[in-house]
Design an enzyme around this catalytic site. Structure first.
Site, PDB file in Angstrom:
ATOM      1  N   GLY A 169       0.824  -1.203   0.000  1.00  0.00           N
ATOM      2  CA  GLY A 169       0.000   0.000   0.000  1.00  0.00           C
ATOM      3  C   GLY A 169       0.849   1.240   0.000  1.00  0.00           C
ATOM      4  N   GLY A 206       0.409   5.307   1.543  1.00  0.00           N
ATOM      5  CA  GLY A 206      -0.358   6.390   2.140  1.00  0.00           C
ATOM      6  C   GLY A 206       0.196   7.730   1.737  1.00  0.00           C
ATOM      7  N   GLY A 255       4.048   7.942   2.358  1.00  0.00           N
ATOM      8  CA  GLY A 255       5.009   7.047   1.752  1.00  0.00           C
ATOM      9  C   GLY A 255       4.494   5.634   1.640  1.00  0.00           C
ATOM     10  N   PRO A 256       5.252   4.747   0.985  1.00  0.00           N
ATOM     11  CA  PRO A 256       4.805   3.365   0.756  1.00  0.00           C
ATOM     12  C   PRO A 256       4.925   2.502   2.013  1.00  0.00           C
ATOM     13  CG  PRO A 256       7.019   3.682  -0.106  1.00  0.00           C
ATOM     14  CD  PRO A 256       6.553   5.038   0.343  1.00  0.00           C
ATOM     15  N   VAL A 257       4.174   1.417   2.000  1.00  0.00           N
ATOM     16  CA  VAL A 257       4.203   0.436   3.082  1.00  0.00           C
ATOM     17  C   VAL A 257       4.545  -0.914   2.481  1.00  0.00           C
ATOM     18  CG1 VAL A 257       2.891  -0.686   4.911  1.00  0.00           C
ATOM     19  CG2 VAL A 257       2.471   1.715   4.400  1.00  0.00           C
ATOM     20  N   ASP A 259      -7.384  11.975  12.421  1.00  0.00           N
ATOM     21  CA  ASP A 259      -7.431  11.500  11.037  1.00  0.00           C
ATOM     22  C   ASP A 259      -8.021  10.088  10.973  1.00  0.00           C
ATOM     23  OD1 ASP A 259      -7.140  11.820   8.310  1.00  0.00           O
ATOM     24  OD2 ASP A 259      -5.085  11.080   8.260  1.00  0.00           O
TER      25      ASP A 259
END
Length: 816
Positions: A506, A508, A511-513, A624
């Site tokens: 994924g 966000g 940055g990437p996960v 959030d």
């Protein structure tokens, strides 16, 4: 002769058939007051109509069959007595129901089963449990409804006292109002699951007494159990449920645990020789068993006069009241704590452990690890071992005043209370001088070592591992402040296959996960902040420091971090089922098709937010909350993640202003977007949006309807006022749910998204509303209830793991 044999055989078969059916009530049968009862298979229990004491009111209840003295163990219509003998009990495909008579057919009481049963029966078991089930499920535990889930003043072997954390079902005892009135009285005995679980006794809304926490073989404060051949205590602490139960060694023994009208808790055994109930165990035997008799840091000893005294190192808070035998204000420290400058612990033995409602626990740590953890946290006031058996595993920490301590008994436990250095050393003179000289040499040596370590780290950090503060200056001690395991960058590279694209799960806004696997096989989720990430240094530090202090089953666990050269990386526990978004808004997935699973997620989110707002050490506002920031574990339990935007409050503070609004459009309340005011009610609003999205399986921002241009909140409000809620509900859950339950959840969601924050409930009220049948208030108009023209480009079908591209985060909107 042959005809006589056949007739006798038919007669015997009829007899045995009728005998076998005595414990069952079928759909074409009724129980009428004064005419018929049902009896369990081995004649242990009987169900029928009765009048308690001298009352003429009629109730349906269960009592011991073989005991001459009628002992009621369960009452169906506690709050709704019949005033005549015309009552009828019968069943249909959904419930067991009590009617006032044959003519009006007014329902007085009903079991309210949650699903349709094609061939229903009600059966009274030899345990005393009345169950409602499908006839084909004979011999199984597949009950649609059971009386054991709805205790009165009596707990029978096999009953649970505790809570199902998935469904919210609570098993608790409630006293009778009087011997003539079985309706709920003043006292309730329940399992409190805040902090480390303990049994509590409430008188109305006031805590009357408590058992103390479970310490391996009993509840702290209870006598050490003697070996007996009657029953065994059982305590279960699992992710899905927490409860206490008693299991019989010999099922022929007749015993019950009872909460009396006066608030006494008694274990009773039936003495068949004397034909009477004998008291086997009595709890709350004296004044010291009542809650908070001696106030904070006071101990109660019934054998002493006066019974209250202060712990060593403490004096009465109000001496005049203390002398007048008013001890409720308790005690205060003689010498204030000075964290990091010699604080230690004094061991108090043989005590009932203090109230654990605001405690933290770990079941695997040893006592030394427990001490170390408490010492590092300046707010930790005491620690203790959880399990007094075996090798003494388990750690229990307290963070507030120590309340309701009982001592000193041979059955008590050890607790280590935080003290200042001066209070720990009671001897002066030569011992102090020797200690001083030794300390001076030790300090000099330590300073030398620290200076060397500091220079080494500074050199290393200056080489490329430094964090920058808001003005661009390096903070060389940042790594120490974060108080989490540090992962070397090369270790993370190996775990993720050098951030291989196939391991990317994924991406966000920050940055990437990636999915990773450590050397020991543990799966991890690696959040690698991009160079252009909108999460700056402050947000990174914020997320690390906040999550490191949070411990809750509905919050994601942060395992560590990495700061090396330009890299800022967070290491989380891996969630195999990705994010709520990835299931909720994907038409091809069926994992969230049924209502019970969605209801469990809603409940879990509510409990997680309640912990953040009320039960954690600091009051934390997430700011959030959205579907992409809710991760799902292997059992589809929700865990709130991504605390980069979170803010923490201390003391009683509940709201603040900001000039920088952060969050995601569609989930932020009006007062935050327009005026920059955020509070715990901001998260409540976001939760309400999520609730309505889960019920409808539609996004708030991307919602479309042919009849209007409202968002999802406006559509829900319109459906609620027009009594057309079926139009809002996702078709996939209509068959797997109780419409009344779904309607109730929609109303709770609308209460959470009301325009004005003062109208919204807090999360403790939300959890109560979700797990009880209390009457709900009428919701007012939701925030952002306006017609609008929406551009199609605002929405996307993307369903990444931790966010979707339809979730636009904002970071620089100024308030009016």
């Amino acid at each position: 002769m042959m005809e006589l044999v056949i007739f006798s055989t038919i007669l015997l078969l009829s007899f045995f058939t009728n005998s076998a059916a005595e414990d069952l009530l079928s759909i074409n049968q009724t129980i009428r007051d004064g005419e018929s009862n049902i009896v369990s298979a081995n004649n242990e229990f009987e169900l029928g109509f009765f009048s308690p004491g001298s009352s003429t009111n009629r109730y349906v209840g269960i009592w011991f069959k073989k005991i001459s003295y009628r002992t009621i163990v369960w009452v169906a219509n506690r709050d709704a007595p019949l005033n005549n003998t015309s009552g009828i009990l019968r069943i249909d495909n959904k419930a067991i129901s009590l009617f006032d008579n044959d003519t009006t057919n007014t329902i007085i009481w009903s079991s309210n089963a949650s699903r349709f049963v094609s061939n229903p029966v009600a059966q009274l078991l030899d345990t005393g449990n009345l169950v409602f089930r499908d006839k084909k499920d004979d011999g199984s535990q597949n009950f649609v409804w059971q009386s054991f889930d709805y205790m009165g003043d009596t707990m029978l072997p096999g009953m649970k006292l505790g809570k199902n954390l998935v469904t919210g079902q609570e098993w608790c005892l409630s006293s009778w109002k009087s011997v003539d009135d079985p309706s709920p009285g003043s006292f309730v005995h329940r399992m409190d699951t805040h902090g480390y679980p303990q049994l509590t006794l409430w008188k109305g809304s006031k805590l009357h007494a408590r058992s103390g926490p479970w310490v391996g073989n009993r509840f702290s404060g209870s006598p050490i159990p003697k070996s007996n051949m009657i029953y065994m205590n059982e305590f279960v602490l699992e992710q899905k449920e927490i409860y206490y139960a008693a299991r019989l060694f010999n099922t022929s023994t007749k015993t019950r645990f009872m909460l009396t009208m006066n608030g006494h808790l008694q274990r009773l055994i039936w003495n068949s020789q004397n034909q009477e109930w004998t008291t086997y165990l009595t709890l709350l035997a004296g004044d010291c068993d009542l809650y908070g008799v001696c106030g904070p840091y006071g101990t109660c000893d019934i054998t002493s006069s006066p019974r209250c005294s202060c712990l060593r190192g403490f004096n009465p808070k109000i001496p005049e009241k203390w002398e007048a035998a008013d001890w409720t204000n308790g005690c205060v420290r003689i010498t204030p704590l000075n964290c990091g400058n010699g604080d230690g612990f004094f061991k108090f033995s043989g005590v009932k452990l203090p109230d654990t409602r605001h405690s933290w626990y770990n079941l695997s740590m040893n006592l030394q690890e427990c001490r170390s953890m408490c010492l590092k946290n300046c707010t930790c006031t005491a620690y203790s071992n959880i399990n007094v058996e075996k090798d003494g595993k388990g750690c229990l920490l307290w963070f507030e005043e120590l309340m309701d301590i009982k001592g000193y008994t041979e059955d008590g436990q050890d607790i280590y209370v935080r003290m200042s250095a001066s209070e720990l050393d009671g001897k002066k003179g030569s011992r102090m001088k020797r200690t001083l000289f030794i300390s001076i040499f030790a300090v000099l040596a330590a300073i030398s070592a620290l200076i060397g370590l500091y220079l080494f780290k500074k050199k290393k950090l200056n080489k490329g591992g430094t964090l920058l503060n808001g003005e661009g200056r390096s903070n060389s001690n940042e790594e120490q402040d974060l108080e989490l395991p540090f992962f070397e960058f090369k270790r993370i590279v190996n775990a993720t296959g050098n951030f291989c694209h196939s391991n990317k799960v994924g991406e966000g806004g920050f940055g990437p996960v990636y999915k990773g696997v450590l050397e020991d096989g543990q799966q991890i989720a690696v959040k690698r902040l991009s160079e252009n990430s909108r999460q700056g240094v402050d947000e990174f530090k914020n997320e690390v420091s906040l999550i490191a202090k949070l411990q809750h089953r509905n919050l994601v666990s942060l395992l560590g971090y990495c700061i090396e050269e330009e890299e800022r990386i967070l290491i989380y526990e891996y969630m195999p089922n990705k994010s709520l978004d990835s299931y909720l808004f994907d038409k091809d997935t069926s994992m969230l098709a049924d209502w019970p699973r969605r209801y469990n997620i809603i409940n879990g989110l509510a409990r997680g937010l309640l912990y953040l707002h009320q039960d954690s050490k600091l009051r934390i506002i997430h700011r959030d909350l959205k579907g992409s920031n809710v991760l799902l574990d292997d059992e589809m339990n929700p865990k709130i993640s991504d605390f980069g935007m979170a803010r923490s409050f201390g003391g009683s503070q509940t709201e603040a202003n900001t000039t920088t609004v952060v969050g995601t459009y569609g989930y932020m309340p009006p007062e935050y977007v327009i005026d920059g005011v955020f509070s715990t009610k901001s998260d409540v609003y976001s939760f309400g949006v999520l609730v309505l999205e889960m019920v409808s399986r539609k996004r708030n921002r991307c919602f479309e309807h042919p009849d209007h241009n409202l968002n999802l909140l406006g559509h829900a409000w319109r459906c609620f006022n027009g009594e057309q809620l079926e139009e809002l509900i996702d078709e996939a859950i209509l068959e797997s749910s109780s419409q009344c339950e779904v309607f109730r959840v929609i109303q709770i969601g609308l209460l959470c998204v009301q325009e004005y924050p003062e109208d919204r409930p807090d999360m403790s009220s939300v959890v109560l509303m979700l797990n009880s049948k209390i009457e709900l208030p009428e919701p007012q108009k939701p925030g952002f209830f306006t017609e609008r023209k929406r551009h199609r480009k605002d929405c996307s079908n993307s369903t990444n793991m931790l966010s979707s591209s339809s979730d636009y985060s904002i970071t620089t909107v100024g308030p009016r």
